[in-house]
Design a protein around this motif. Structure first.
Motif, PDB file in Angstrom:
ATOM      1  N   GLY A  31      14.017 -15.651 -22.872  1.00 49.04           N
ATOM      2  CA  GLY A  31      14.205 -15.935 -24.293  1.00 49.04           C
ATOM      3  C   GLY A  31      15.613 -16.325 -24.670  1.00 49.04           C
ATOM      4  N   GLU A  32      16.556 -16.262 -23.736  1.00 49.92           N
ATOM      5  CA  GLU A  32      17.949 -16.597 -24.046  1.00 49.92           C
ATOM      6  C   GLU A  32      18.130 -18.108 -24.063  1.00 49.92           C
ATOM      7  OE1 GLU A  32      22.459 -15.528 -22.434  1.00 49.92           O
ATOM      8  OE2 GLU A  32      20.727 -14.329 -21.814  1.00 49.92           O
ATOM      9  N   ARG A  33      18.842 -18.588 -25.068  1.00 53.95           N
ATOM     10  CA  ARG A  33      19.050 -20.028 -25.235  1.00 53.95           C
ATOM     11  C   ARG A  33      20.236 -20.494 -24.394  1.00 53.95           C
ATOM     12  NH1 ARG A  33      21.840 -23.774 -28.321  1.00 53.95           N
ATOM     13  NH2 ARG A  33      20.609 -25.527 -29.130  1.00 53.95           N
ATOM     14  N   LEU A  34      20.057 -21.609 -23.690  1.00 57.03           N
ATOM     15  CA  LEU A  34      21.144 -22.199 -22.931  1.00 57.03           C
ATOM     16  C   LEU A  34      22.071 -22.969 -23.876  1.00 57.03           C
ATOM     17  CD1 LEU A  34      19.351 -21.430 -20.509  1.00 57.03           C
ATOM     18  CD2 LEU A  34      19.879 -23.681 -19.523  1.00 57.03           C
ATOM     19  N   PRO A  35      23.325 -23.152 -23.495  1.00 54.96           N
ATOM     20  CA  PRO A  35      24.220 -23.976 -24.320  1.00 54.96           C
ATOM     21  C   PRO A  35      23.676 -25.396 -24.451  1.00 54.96           C
ATOM     22  CG  PRO A  35      25.461 -22.730 -22.675  1.00 54.96           C
ATOM     23  CD  PRO A  35      23.999 -22.580 -22.326  1.00 54.96           C
ATOM     24  N   SER A  36      24.232 -26.152 -25.374  1.00 54.61           N
ATOM     25  CA  SER A  36      23.803 -27.542 -25.556  1.00 54.61           C
ATOM     26  C   SER A  36      24.073 -28.334 -24.284  1.00 54.61           C
ATOM     27  CB  SER A  36      24.563 -28.180 -26.724  1.00 54.61           C
ATOM     28  OG  SER A  36      25.938 -28.313 -26.387  1.00 54.61           O
ATOM     29  N   GLU A  37      23.403 -29.466 -24.174  1.00 50.80           N
ATOM     30  CA  GLU A  37      23.556 -30.296 -22.978  1.00 50.80           C
ATOM     31  C   GLU A  37      25.018 -30.683 -22.767  1.00 50.80           C
ATOM     32  OE1 GLU A  37      22.495 -34.760 -22.365  1.00 50.80           O
ATOM     33  OE2 GLU A  37      20.671 -33.622 -21.881  1.00 50.80           O
ATOM     34  N   ALA A  65      12.224 -23.346 -20.444  1.00 56.87           N
ATOM     35  CA  ALA A  65      11.222 -23.896 -21.365  1.00 56.87           C
ATOM     36  C   ALA A  65      11.927 -24.558 -22.545  1.00 56.87           C
ATOM     37  CB  ALA A  65      10.301 -22.785 -21.861  1.00 56.87           C
ATOM     38  N   THR A  66      11.313 -25.609 -23.058  1.00 63.10           N
ATOM     39  CA  THR A  66      11.856 -26.318 -24.214  1.00 63.10           C
ATOM     40  C   THR A  66      11.144 -25.869 -25.482  1.00 63.10           C
ATOM     41  OG1 THR A  66      12.277 -28.265 -22.852  1.00 63.10           O
ATOM     42  CG2 THR A  66      12.292 -28.581 -25.239  1.00 63.10           C
ATOM     43  N   ARG A  67      11.915 -25.629 -26.526  1.00 57.36           N
ATOM     44  CA  ARG A  67      11.346 -25.348 -27.846  1.00 57.36           C
ATOM     45  C   ARG A  67      11.726 -26.501 -28.757  1.00 57.36           C
ATOM     46  NH1 ARG A  67      12.935 -18.922 -28.640  1.00 57.36           N
ATOM     47  NH2 ARG A  67      12.007 -18.188 -26.677  1.00 57.36           N
ATOM     48  N   ALA A  68      10.728 -27.127 -29.338  1.00 56.90           N
ATOM     49  CA  ALA A  68      10.942 -28.332 -30.142  1.00 56.90           C
ATOM     50  C   ALA A  68      12.033 -28.114 -31.186  1.00 56.90           C
ATOM     51  CB  ALA A  68       9.639 -28.741 -30.827  1.00 56.90           C
ATOM     52  N   GLY A  69      13.057 -28.941 -31.107  1.00 55.37           N
ATOM     53  CA  GLY A  69      14.135 -28.888 -32.081  1.00 55.37           C
ATOM     54  C   GLY A  69      15.062 -27.694 -31.951  1.00 55.37           C
ATOM     55  N   ALA A  70      14.865 -26.877 -30.911  1.00 53.43           N
ATOM     56  CA  ALA A  70      15.671 -25.659 -30.788  1.00 53.43           C
ATOM     57  C   ALA A  70      16.427 -25.569 -29.473  1.00 53.43           C
ATOM     58  CB  ALA A  70      14.783 -24.424 -30.957  1.00 53.43           C
ATOM     59  N   GLY A  71      16.145 -26.434 -28.514  1.00 50.28           N
ATOM     60  CA  GLY A  71      16.898 -26.432 -27.272  1.00 50.28           C
ATOM     61  C   GLY A  71      16.131 -25.888 -26.080  1.00 50.28           C
ATOM     62  N   ILE A  72      16.880 -25.545 -25.042  1.00 49.66           N
ATOM     63  CA  ILE A  72      16.323 -25.057 -23.784  1.00 49.66           C
ATOM     64  C   ILE A  72      16.528 -23.546 -23.690  1.00 49.66           C
ATOM     65  CG2 ILE A  72      16.346 -25.245 -21.275  1.00 49.66           C
ATOM     66  CD1 ILE A  72      15.531 -27.808 -22.594  1.00 49.66           C
ATOM     67  N   TYR A  73      15.467 -22.835 -23.302  1.00 47.41           N
ATOM     68  CA  TYR A  73      15.511 -21.377 -23.200  1.00 47.41           C
ATOM     69  C   TYR A  73      15.054 -20.923 -21.811  1.00 47.41           C
ATOM     70  CZ  TYR A  73      16.001 -21.151 -28.292  1.00 47.41           C
ATOM     71  OH  TYR A  73      16.466 -21.289 -29.573  1.00 47.41           O
ATOM     72  N   VAL A  74      15.528 -19.738 -21.448  1.00 46.33           N
ATOM     73  CA  VAL A  74      14.993 -19.110 -20.247  1.00 46.33           C
ATOM     74  C   VAL A  74      13.541 -18.736 -20.536  1.00 46.33           C
ATOM     75  CG1 VAL A  74      15.181 -17.178 -18.631  1.00 46.33           C
ATOM     76  CG2 VAL A  74      17.254 -18.205 -19.615  1.00 46.33           C
ATOM     77  N   ALA A  75      12.638 -19.112 -19.652  1.00 47.25           N
ATOM     78  CA  ALA A  75      11.212 -18.857 -19.878  1.00 47.25           C
ATOM     79  C   ALA A  75      10.931 -17.359 -19.825  1.00 47.25           C
ATOM     80  CB  ALA A  75      10.372 -19.583 -18.830  1.00 47.25           C
TER      81      ALA A  75
END
Length: 255
Positions: A31-37, A65-75
């Motif tokens: 559930g943790e969000r990765l930094p921006s690209e 995993a990708t969340r639309a409009g929210a970035g990349i997260y640890v699955a």
């Protein structure tokens, strides 16, 4: 001769391995969000195409995993540890609670012993820092905060044991505990006497680990979770007695 030409590793593979290691070691959590690209490519010192290739592969393998409009997260890599049907079964059968506590007692006693032996100095600082937060929350008399810090304290010990299998297995177990599947931890922190005892238990655990005394750490964990088990028995007995008392009271009112 059995030699093969050495090939330079693709940058995307190096990125993959670094992110895999962070997930495996429990540093990047579900559930943790990765930094921006842009930020991540700068931190890693790689081009955006190499980063995108690595991210795409990790997504294909179910780690990101990708969340639309929210970035990349640890699955939610822990989500498959227990099926929804089994989780419901745990919640509907009280005996599962005591099997859970017994399992924790065995696993965490081992984790505490390993932490005392193998934890780095920084690991010990993390455990001690969480305990100091428990002391501060205790003085504020906030059962919810104490219950949350209780889980953090135990997870810090498991992380300090440096066993990745135990880490992910126990993290999935604590996620169910936070959701109240097994029992409501906050109930245990509502009575002053119980709260004081629990803090003393955690102090003894922390002291043993800080002293790198594996045997004492193992004994302190077992003592603590045996008390938890006994307190849960008392809670169940009190709830059963209250149900009988209500039946008796209602009967008396109707006579």
């Amino acid at each position: 001769m059995p030699f093969q030409r050495i090939e330079a590793e693709k940058l995307s593979h190096s990125v993959q391995r670094q992110i895999e290691m962070l997930i495996l070691r429990g540093i990047l959590r579900p559930g943790e969000r990765l930094p921006s690209e842009r930020e991540l490519s700068e931190r890693l010192g790689v081009s955006r195409p190499s980063l995108r290739e690595a991210i795409a592969d990790l997504q294909d393998r179910g780690l990101l995993a990708t969340r639309a409009g929210a970035g990349i997260y640890v699955a939610d890599v822990l989500g498959s540890a227990f099926s929804p049907a089994l989780i419901r079964l745990f919640g509907s059968h009280p005996e599962a609670v005591f099997d859970y506590v017994a399992f924790r007692r065995d696993m965490e006693a081992l984790a505490a012993e390993r932490a005392a032996q193998f934890a780095s100095d920084t690991d010990l600082k993390v455990i001690d820092t969480v305990f100091r937060k428990m002391e501060a929350a205790h003085s504020k008399r906030n059962p919810a905060d104490e219950a949350d810090l209780d889980a953090q304290f135990h997870m810090a010990i498991i992380e300090a044991s440096h066993n990745v299998i135990m880490l992910h297995m126990m993290r999935s177990m604590f996620d169910l505990l936070r959701e109240g599947v097994f029992y409501n931890r906050s109930v245990m922190f509502k009575q002053r006497t119980t709260r004081d005892l629990l803090l003393d238990h955690h102090r003894a655990i922390n002291d043993a680990i800080q002293a790198r005394d594996g045997e004492a750490a193992r004994a302190a964990i077992r003592h603590h979770l045996t008390y938890v088990e006994e307190d849960l028995h008392r809670q169940q007995k009190a709830e059963a007695n209250e149900q009988i008392a209500k039946l008796r009271y209602n009967h008396e009112r109707e006579r």
